[in-house]
Write a protein that holds these residues in place. Structure first.
Motif, PDB file in Angstrom:
ATOM      1  N   ILE A   8     -96.359  10.487  62.489  1.00 57.40           N
ATOM      2  CA  ILE A   8     -95.974  11.782  61.785  1.00 57.40           C
ATOM      3  C   ILE A   8     -94.632  11.246  60.646  1.00 57.40           C
ATOM      4  O   ILE A   8     -93.789  10.428  61.158  1.00 57.40           O
ATOM      5  N   ASN A   9     -94.742  11.694  59.381  1.00 57.60           N
ATOM      6  CA  ASN A   9     -93.774  11.170  58.503  1.00 57.60           C
ATOM      7  C   ASN A   9     -92.571  12.444  58.543  1.00 57.60           C
ATOM      8  O   ASN A   9     -92.897  13.496  57.937  1.00 57.60           O
ATOM      9  N   ILE A  10     -91.313  12.291  58.961  1.00 58.47           N
ATOM     10  CA  ILE A  10     -90.484  13.199  59.096  1.00 58.47           C
ATOM     11  C   ILE A  10     -89.994  13.752  57.773  1.00 58.47           C
ATOM     12  O   ILE A  10     -89.224  14.571  57.508  1.00 58.47           O
ATOM     13  N   PHE A  11     -90.220  12.622  56.790  1.00 59.69           N
ATOM     14  CA  PHE A  11     -89.466  12.884  55.415  1.00 59.69           C
ATOM     15  C   PHE A  11     -90.791  13.375  54.455  1.00 59.69           C
ATOM     16  O   PHE A  11     -90.117  13.736  53.467  1.00 59.69           O
ATOM     17  N   ASP A  12     -91.828  13.725  55.053  1.00 61.15           N
ATOM     18  CA  ASP A  12     -92.971  14.378  54.290  1.00 61.15           C
ATOM     19  C   ASP A  12     -92.861  15.850  54.141  1.00 61.15           C
ATOM     20  O   ASP A  12     -92.483  16.348  55.198  1.00 61.15           O
ATOM     21  N   GLU A  13     -92.974  16.489  53.090  1.00 59.65           N
ATOM     22  CA  GLU A  13     -92.644  17.956  53.243  1.00 59.65           C
ATOM     23  C   GLU A  13     -93.828  18.704  53.778  1.00 59.65           C
ATOM     24  O   GLU A  13     -93.661  19.859  53.755  1.00 59.65           O
ATOM     25  N   THR A  14     -95.125  17.916  53.947  1.00 65.12           N
ATOM     26  CA  THR A  14     -96.241  18.400  54.388  1.00 65.12           C
ATOM     27  C   THR A  14     -95.885  19.126  55.842  1.00 65.12           C
ATOM     28  O   THR A  14     -95.244  18.351  56.813  1.00 65.12           O
ATOM     29  N   PRO A  15     -96.189  20.108  56.265  1.00 62.73           N
ATOM     30  CA  PRO A  15     -95.860  20.596  57.645  1.00 62.73           C
ATOM     31  C   PRO A  15     -96.496  19.655  58.717  1.00 62.73           C
ATOM     32  O   PRO A  15     -97.504  19.148  58.405  1.00 62.73           O
ATOM     33  N   LYS A  16     -95.537  19.410  59.673  1.00 67.51           N
ATOM     34  CA  LYS A  16     -96.026  18.703  60.865  1.00 67.51           C
ATOM     35  C   LYS A  16     -97.569  18.973  61.237  1.00 67.51           C
ATOM     36  O   LYS A  16     -98.431  17.818  61.971  1.00 67.51           O
ATOM     37  N   TYR A  17     -97.727  20.146  61.731  1.00 65.10           N
ATOM     38  CA  TYR A  17     -98.860  20.468  62.240  1.00 65.10           C
ATOM     39  C   TYR A  17    -100.183  19.950  61.277  1.00 65.10           C
ATOM     40  O   TYR A  17    -101.166  19.633  61.848  1.00 65.10           O
ATOM     41  N   LEU A  18    -100.070  20.125  59.986  1.00 66.27           N
ATOM     42  CA  LEU A  18    -100.896  19.871  59.213  1.00 66.27           C
ATOM     43  C   LEU A  18    -101.106  17.996  59.108  1.00 66.27           C
ATOM     44  O   LEU A  18    -102.142  17.820  58.973  1.00 66.27           O
ATOM     45  N   GLN A  19     -99.847  17.574  59.331  1.00 70.23           N
ATOM     46  CA  GLN A  19    -100.092  16.108  59.313  1.00 70.23           C
ATOM     47  C   GLN A  19    -100.863  15.505  60.509  1.00 70.23           C
ATOM     48  O   GLN A  19    -101.739  14.649  60.524  1.00 70.23           O
TER      49      GLN A  19
END
Length: 250
Positions: free
Chosen positions: A5-16
């Motif tokens: 999981i990339n914490i800096f990615d704006e994509t919601p964690k559940y979608l990651q």
């Protein structure tokens, strides 16, 4: 694909998380019909909350990548079955829209009726209950009568649906999905040719004795439980049905 999981990615964690699971399925790291790791194991592996894992699993269940078996766990849905479920889970309304047609319905009746041995057998019911909900509807396509549909519903004990719920949700299967998490999985059907009697002729606006197709179907859920026994009578589709409301619900 990086399975972290990339914490800096704006994509919601559940979608990651969902993307990671899809990658494992597509690469056949997780094989069809095999159980995926538990929510706890996925939480530890990906360092996210159980809520995040659950949202990802629910999303992929809706997309037919995964399926759940009550009391056992979550499993990988094979590609060919996934494609089949996308269509088998559709009701009359969804199929019609996919074909570019305008569907509508007229609810003739929705009532609780005594359970006959025939219906009990089709719904795979034991000694109880003694009653079942019966839904009768007329379906039309592009303002032309298509069929008379009689559904017998296997709902949780003591539960019923209402006309207002059916109209508010938009379709029978949408209502059952929303209210009971019933996801149609497969339909077994038999059909034969008959001739219309007085009542059928009147409802379908055809002549008495006109050829019709009689279809019996049993609809199962993804958990292999019967959810509906349905009887369908299809007649001449060329007669406009002026009284139908095209904005109706299926």
């Amino acid at each position: 694909m990086d399975n972290s999981i990339n914490i800096f990615d704006e994509t919601p964690k559940y979608l990651q998380v969902a993307k990671i699971i899809v990658s494992k399925v597509d690469q056949q790291i997780w094989l069809p019909h095999k159980m995926i790791p538990t929510e706890r194991a996925l939480c530890e592996e990906l360092n996210v909350s159980r809520t995040t894992i659950r949202r990802a699993i629910n999303k992929l269940t809706d997309m037919f990548y995964l399926y759940s078996v009550h009391g056992k766990g979550t499993f990988v849905c094979p590609k060919e079955l996934r494609e089949f479920r996308k269509t088998s889970g559709m009701g009359f309304r969804e199929h019609a829209i996919n074909r570019g047609q305008i569907p509508s319905q007229e609810i003739i009746s929705l009532q609780t009726v005594p359970l006959t041995e025939k219906i009990r057998k089709h719904l795979c019911l034991e000694e109880s209950p003694n009653e079942v909900q019966k839904l009768v509807r007329l379906f039309s396509l592009d303002r032309r009568l298509d069929s008379l549909n009689t559904s017998y519903l296997k709902l949780p004990e003591g539960e019923t649906i209402t006309v207002s719920e059916l109209e508010g949700t938009g379709s029978l299967y949408s209502l059952l999905r929303k209210k009971y998490n019933y996801i149609p999985y497969i339909t077994c059907q038999e059909s034969l040719a008959l001739r219309s009697d007085k009542d059928i002729a009147s409802l379908l606006q055809i002549d008495i004795g006109y050829p019709v197709t009689y279809i019996e179907g049993v609809v199962w859920t993804v958990e292999f439980n019967v959810m509906e026994y349905v009887e369908i009578i299809r007649g001449d589709r060329t007669i406009p049905h002026q009284s139908m409301n095209v904005g109706g619900y299926l």
